[in-house]
Scaffold this motif. Sequence first.
Motif, PDB file in Angstrom:
ATOM      1  N   SER A   1       2.873   0.290   3.579  1.00 43.71           N
ATOM      2  CA  SER A   1       2.880  -0.966   4.336  1.00 43.71           C
ATOM      3  C   SER A   1       2.698  -2.154   3.395  1.00 43.71           C
ATOM      4  O   SER A   1       2.238  -2.005   2.271  1.00 43.71           O
ATOM      5  CB  SER A   1       1.749  -0.946   5.371  1.00 43.71           C
ATOM      6  OG  SER A   1       0.500  -0.939   4.705  1.00 43.71           O
TER       7      SER A   1
ATOM      8  N   ASN B   1      -0.266   3.770   2.833  1.00 39.60           N
ATOM      9  CA  ASN B   1       0.180   3.484   4.201  1.00 39.60           C
ATOM     10  C   ASN B   1       1.663   3.124   4.263  1.00 39.60           C
ATOM     11  O   ASN B   1       2.179   2.918   5.345  1.00 39.60           O
ATOM     12  CB  ASN B   1      -0.630   2.320   4.780  1.00 39.60           C
ATOM     13  CG  ASN B   1      -2.103   2.678   4.917  1.00 39.60           C
ATOM     14  OD1 ASN B   1      -2.490   3.827   4.739  1.00 39.60           O
ATOM     15  ND2 ASN B   1      -2.911   1.697   5.228  1.00 39.60           N
TER      16      ASN B   1
ATOM     17  N   SER C   1       0.852  -1.183   0.000  1.00 35.29           N
ATOM     18  CA  SER C   1       0.000   0.000   0.000  1.00 35.29           C
ATOM     19  C   SER C   1       0.891   1.237   0.000  1.00 35.29           C
ATOM     20  O   SER C   1       1.623   1.471   0.960  1.00 35.29           O
ATOM     21  CB  SER C   1      -0.898  -0.013   1.241  1.00 35.29           C
ATOM     22  OG  SER C   1      -1.347   1.295   1.522  1.00 35.29           O
TER      23      SER C   1
END
Length: 257
Positions: free
Chosen positions: A130, A128, A125
């Motif tokens: 992440s 994010n 992502s």
Amino acid sequence: MRSAVERLLWACIILDSGVCSISLPEISDLKFIEECVKEHNWARSSVSPPATDMLYMTWDEALAITAKAWAKRCIFDHNIYLKDAPRVHPTYSSVGENIWTAYPPSQFNTARAIKSWVDEVNNYSYQNNSCNHVCGHYTQVVWASTYKVGCAVQLCPDGIKYFANKKGVLFVCNYATAGNINRRRPYASQGGACSRCSGTCENKLCRSAERDSQKSYNWSPDWDTSDTSSSSSVSILIARPVALSFTFITAQQGADG
Ligand SMILES: *[C@@H]1O[C@H](CO)[C@@H](O)[C@H](O)[C@H]1NC(C)=O
Ligand SMILES: *[C@@H]1O[C@H](CO)[C@@H](O)[C@H](O)[C@H]1NC(C)=O
């Protein structure tokens, strides 16, 4: 119904015969070099959201020599000299690394190996910054400030330590300067494609003649002692290709958090 290619592949796997012996490219093979560079730049051009500052990547001979010297050891683990940049490159201040491995050797295909790293985008992502599984290979491939790559492929007849004690292939790419630093995002996006380029914009990548022309010749690492195919492999049977990416953790804080 299996295709002819698929049947041949199975024959190779079952018989492991000379009929199917594949020839792996050397690091001086122009087609191999072009494919490595093209696949990396394709992934770099294709990031979403688009990058403001993604540098166009070119080949570096010293990085390829280091990748080959390490791959020859037939160990599925990172180059132990990466933390000491002068031992892995004559000029750049840091070097990153992605490694892919598989058996039998017929599994290897340059574009597919790189694609397996790029496919990790599905688990990454940007918003994010992440990962839901593994995505460090992807973030190194699309690390904006990394602009040199050198890769090597090695046949390991006696197996690959920490992977499988079967005849297999190791594919190593080294990068300069290194990505995956301090959990930063791989690239900036605010402002749109190429908005923070110095030089020209080409397929959403920032290109400069100065960077393209940086070359390193006649390098050899002081730890390259050739004859090293490891026969003391530990047996971890994973029947699909796997990969490793090297992450730099340093004391500084990243600008992007
Ligand atoms: C993405 O993550 C899933 C598990 O969450 C994993 O099974 C899959 O292999 C990952 N895909 C890639 C390309 O890393
Ligand atoms: C990003 O983080 C937000 C807030 O923690 C969360 O709701 C969202 O599901 C995350 N998105 C992804 C793709 O991980």
